[in-house]
Write a protein that holds these residues in place. Sequence first.
Motif, PDB file in Angstrom:
ATOM      1  N   LEU A  23     -21.076  66.503  68.583  1.00 39.18           N
ATOM      2  CA  LEU A  23     -21.270  66.729  69.380  1.00 39.18           C
ATOM      3  C   LEU A  23     -23.041  66.728  70.393  1.00 39.18           C
ATOM      4  N   ALA A  24     -23.348  65.885  70.892  1.00 39.89           N
ATOM      5  CA  ALA A  24     -24.349  65.885  71.499  1.00 39.89           C
ATOM      6  C   ALA A  24     -25.718  66.507  71.650  1.00 39.89           C
ATOM      7  N   PRO A  25     -26.257  66.371  71.831  1.00 37.76           N
ATOM      8  CA  PRO A  25     -27.693  67.825  71.989  1.00 37.76           C
ATOM      9  C   PRO A  25     -27.946  67.452  73.945  1.00 37.76           C
ATOM     10  N   LEU A 106     -34.918  64.281  65.343  1.00 41.06           N
ATOM     11  CA  LEU A 106     -35.687  64.217  66.539  1.00 41.06           C
ATOM     12  C   LEU A 106     -35.971  63.680  67.563  1.00 41.06           C
ATOM     13  N   ASN A 107     -36.450  64.286  68.496  1.00 35.97           N
ATOM     14  CA  ASN A 107     -35.626  63.614  69.963  1.00 35.97           C
ATOM     15  C   ASN A 107     -36.949  62.095  70.367  1.00 35.97           C
ATOM     16  N   LEU A 108     -36.007  61.198  69.664  1.00 36.36           N
ATOM     17  CA  LEU A 108     -36.646  60.244  70.425  1.00 36.36           C
ATOM     18  C   LEU A 108     -36.728  59.532  71.536  1.00 36.36           C
ATOM     19  N   VAL A 176     -27.555  56.362  67.501  1.00 37.08           N
ATOM     20  CA  VAL A 176     -28.110  55.705  68.357  1.00 37.08           C
ATOM     21  C   VAL A 176     -27.567  55.329  69.448  1.00 37.08           C
ATOM     22  N   HIS A 177     -27.754  56.192  71.012  1.00 36.01           N
ATOM     23  CA  HIS A 177     -27.358  55.817  72.257  1.00 36.01           C
ATOM     24  C   HIS A 177     -27.642  54.626  73.024  1.00 36.01           C
ATOM     25  N   GLY A 178     -26.429  53.766  73.400  1.00 41.33           N
ATOM     26  CA  GLY A 178     -26.496  52.393  73.372  1.00 41.33           C
ATOM     27  C   GLY A 178     -26.908  51.769  75.314  1.00 41.33           C
ATOM     28  N   LYS A 184     -29.399  54.240  83.347  1.00 47.01           N
ATOM     29  CA  LYS A 184     -28.618  55.289  84.301  1.00 47.01           C
ATOM     30  C   LYS A 184     -27.046  55.172  83.347  1.00 47.01           C
ATOM     31  N   PHE A 185     -27.001  56.868  83.306  1.00 47.37           N
ATOM     32  CA  PHE A 185     -25.535  57.057  82.479  1.00 47.37           C
ATOM     33  C   PHE A 185     -24.382  55.888  83.261  1.00 47.37           C
ATOM     34  N   CYS A 186     -24.349  55.488  84.482  1.00 46.39           N
ATOM     35  CA  CYS A 186     -23.128  54.709  85.484  1.00 46.39           C
ATOM     36  C   CYS A 186     -23.510  53.012  84.430  1.00 46.39           C
ATOM     37  N   ASN A 208     -23.492  56.720  70.627  1.00 42.62           N
ATOM     38  CA  ASN A 208     -23.504  57.541  71.727  1.00 42.62           C
ATOM     39  C   ASN A 208     -23.761  56.667  72.878  1.00 42.62           C
ATOM     40  N   GLY A 209     -23.028  56.791  73.141  1.00 37.99           N
ATOM     41  CA  GLY A 209     -23.021  56.650  74.462  1.00 37.99           C
ATOM     42  C   GLY A 209     -21.506  56.129  75.353  1.00 37.99           C
ATOM     43  N   GLY A 210     -21.273  56.902  76.511  1.00 35.62           N
ATOM     44  CA  GLY A 210     -20.014  56.170  76.927  1.00 35.62           C
ATOM     45  C   GLY A 210     -18.651  56.842  76.477  1.00 35.62           C
ATOM     46  N   MET A 230     -21.322  60.409  68.035  1.00 37.28           N
ATOM     47  CA  MET A 230     -21.673  61.214  69.051  1.00 37.28           C
ATOM     48  C   MET A 230     -21.092  61.267  70.526  1.00 37.28           C
ATOM     49  N   LEU A 231     -20.384  62.366  70.814  1.00 44.95           N
ATOM     50  CA  LEU A 231     -19.495  62.637  72.275  1.00 44.95           C
ATOM     51  C   LEU A 231     -20.812  63.698  72.826  1.00 44.95           C
ATOM     52  N   GLY A 232     -21.295  63.141  74.288  1.00 39.95           N
ATOM     53  CA  GLY A 232     -21.683  64.264  75.181  1.00 39.95           C
ATOM     54  C   GLY A 232     -21.188  65.504  76.128  1.00 39.95           C
TER      55      GLY A 232
HETATM   56  C1  LIG Z   1     -26.957  67.313  80.714  1.00 39.89           C
HETATM   57  C2  LIG Z   1     -27.386  66.286  79.649  1.00 39.89           C
HETATM   58  C3  LIG Z   1     -28.527  66.857  79.029  1.00 39.89           C
HETATM   59  C4  LIG Z   1     -29.311  66.197  77.470  1.00 39.89           C
HETATM   60  N1  LIG Z   1     -29.543  66.753  77.281  1.00 39.89           N
HETATM   61  C5  LIG Z   1     -30.314  66.140  75.984  1.00 39.89           C
HETATM   62  C6  LIG Z   1     -31.186  66.361  74.746  1.00 39.89           C
HETATM   63  O1  LIG Z   1     -31.252  67.939  75.516  1.00 39.89           O
HETATM   64  N2  LIG Z   1     -31.419  65.773  73.775  1.00 39.89           N
HETATM   65  C7  LIG Z   1     -30.835  64.516  74.019  1.00 39.89           C
HETATM   66  O2  LIG Z   1     -31.489  63.710  73.101  1.00 39.89           O
HETATM   67  N3  LIG Z   1     -29.927  63.671  74.532  1.00 39.89           N
HETATM   68  C8  LIG Z   1     -29.922  64.891  75.477  1.00 39.89           C
HETATM   69  N4  LIG Z   1     -28.596  64.136  76.182  1.00 39.89           N
HETATM   70  C9  LIG Z   1     -28.446  62.355  76.210  1.00 39.89           C
HETATM   71  C10 LIG Z   1     -26.621  62.928  75.668  1.00 39.89           C
HETATM   72  O3  LIG Z   1     -27.386  63.718  74.205  1.00 39.89           O
HETATM   73  C11 LIG Z   1     -26.504  61.729  75.201  1.00 39.89           C
HETATM   74  O4  LIG Z   1     -27.235  60.851  74.510  1.00 39.89           O
HETATM   75  C12 LIG Z   1     -26.126  60.931  77.447  1.00 39.89           C
HETATM   76  O5  LIG Z   1     -25.424  62.225  77.146  1.00 39.89           O
HETATM   77  C13 LIG Z   1     -24.845  59.933  76.187  1.00 39.89           C
HETATM   78  O6  LIG Z   1     -23.809  59.748  75.652  1.00 39.89           O
HETATM   79  P1  LIG Z   1     -22.219  60.448  76.339  1.00 39.89           P
HETATM   80  O7  LIG Z   1     -22.289  58.984  77.352  1.00 39.89           O
HETATM   81  O8  LIG Z   1     -21.802  61.240  75.409  1.00 39.89           O
HETATM   82  O9  LIG Z   1     -22.324  61.375  77.328  1.00 39.89           O
HETATM   83  C14 LIG Z   1     -28.963  65.151  77.963  1.00 39.89           C
HETATM   84  C15 LIG Z   1     -27.191  64.526  77.920  1.00 39.89           C
HETATM   85  C16 LIG Z   1     -27.122  65.302  79.770  1.00 39.89           C
HETATM   86  C17 LIG Z   1     -25.999  64.475  80.592  1.00 39.89           C
END
Ligand SMILES: Cc1cc2nc3c(=O)[nH]c(=O)nc-3n(C[C@H](O)[C@H](O)[C@H](O)COP(=O)(O)O)c2cc1C
Length: 327
Positions: A23-25, A106-108, A176-178, A184-186, A208-210, A230-232
């Motif tokens: 589960l993503a942060p 570590l958040n980078l 790695v968030h791609g 943007k997320f879109c 991670n990502g999408g 990793m899923l957010g």
């Molecule tokens: C509401 C929200 C809060 C987020 N907070 C954090 C965070 O605290 N730390 C972090 O590294 N990324 C944060 N992110 C980014 C996510 O961890 C993840 O990288 C991003 O949403 C892409 O993954 P997904 O497409 O599965 O959502 C956040 C994203 C969202 C939508």
Amino acid sequence: MRPSVYPRSLVFHSCTINPPLALAPMVGLSHSALRLLILELGGIGLFFSEMLSVGRLPTENEKISPFLCRTPEENPFFYQIFVCPGQDLLPAIARLHTLNAQGIDLNLGCPAPALRKVGAGSFMTPELVRTTVAAIRSATSLPISAKIRLGKTLDEKSLVSFCKMLEDEGIDLLTVHGRLHGEKFCRKARWDWIGKVKKVLNIPVLANGGIFTVEDARQCLAISGADGLMLGRGAAIRPWIFADIAHSLYGLAKPERRSFSEIYFRFIALLEERFTPERRLGRLKQFSHYYAENFAFGHHLSSGVQNAKTLEEAGAIAAAFFEKAEG
Ligand SMILES: Cc1cc2nc3c(=O)[nH]c(=O)nc-3n(C[C@H](O)[C@H](O)[C@H](O)COP(=O)(O)O)c2cc1C
């Protein structure tokens, strides 16, 4: 059990992640109530906390802090920290040891304006990143992970050398968030670029990502070659997505399907269990924004809940919505 398409366990340092699904942060979303809901639904291998300030961590009271409250079942658990230039890390690391962290992340990669202001997340210079990782490494024997984006521009050489530097300084797991820093997320995540990192590192990589469906998970693993996912947002839209992926790709038992309303009201019950009254409604609103995506007319659910003044009112609006939607 059916055969697993991919290795079911990810083993590194002192951790076994089984299945390799995290589960993503996410600020406001990756809290104890959502984590417990996901645990009940199954398929999760690793939790990350919302990002936590190194400055505030040492004095935050875990009994009442919505960011720190956690049950022993929420395990294995990596706390994510963000670090500003000049900050003393040691008190925060010592605190994480007392909180029974299984790892420190570590958040980078975070490009949020709040982090820009303080020079943290994706705004850290490479040299600050290097000294920070080295400082964390010498302060703890816990596994350390880092979460990055692809960089400011698409530049394979500098991406790879940055990731190798992280590995050399003692990072044990890399997510790695791609996407690039400003993207943007879109925009579709670049899973192939995660593969460029995976290819050159010896440590495990989470992609991670999408990822919103089992098919996304399958494709992301195939394209990136990552060791896990990793899923957010996908986890807030469908908290059962881990169970579905774990079943289809890792051969875990087929999850029992619960109705949308059952899962939504279980989430409300968990908010009530885990948070004081003033902390509940805001978190329900944030969750509902994502959960509503399950429905063609989901905006009725999300806007109705957004306008509610109390948790009870939000619950009544949701009950009326589900009655119509589920019949
Ligand atoms: C509401 C929200 C809060 C987020 N907070 C954090 C965070 O605290 N730390 C972090 O590294 N990324 C944060 N992110 C980014 C996510 O961890 C993840 O990288 C991003 O949403 C892409 O993954 P997904 O497409 O599965 O959502 C956040 C994203 C969202 C939508």
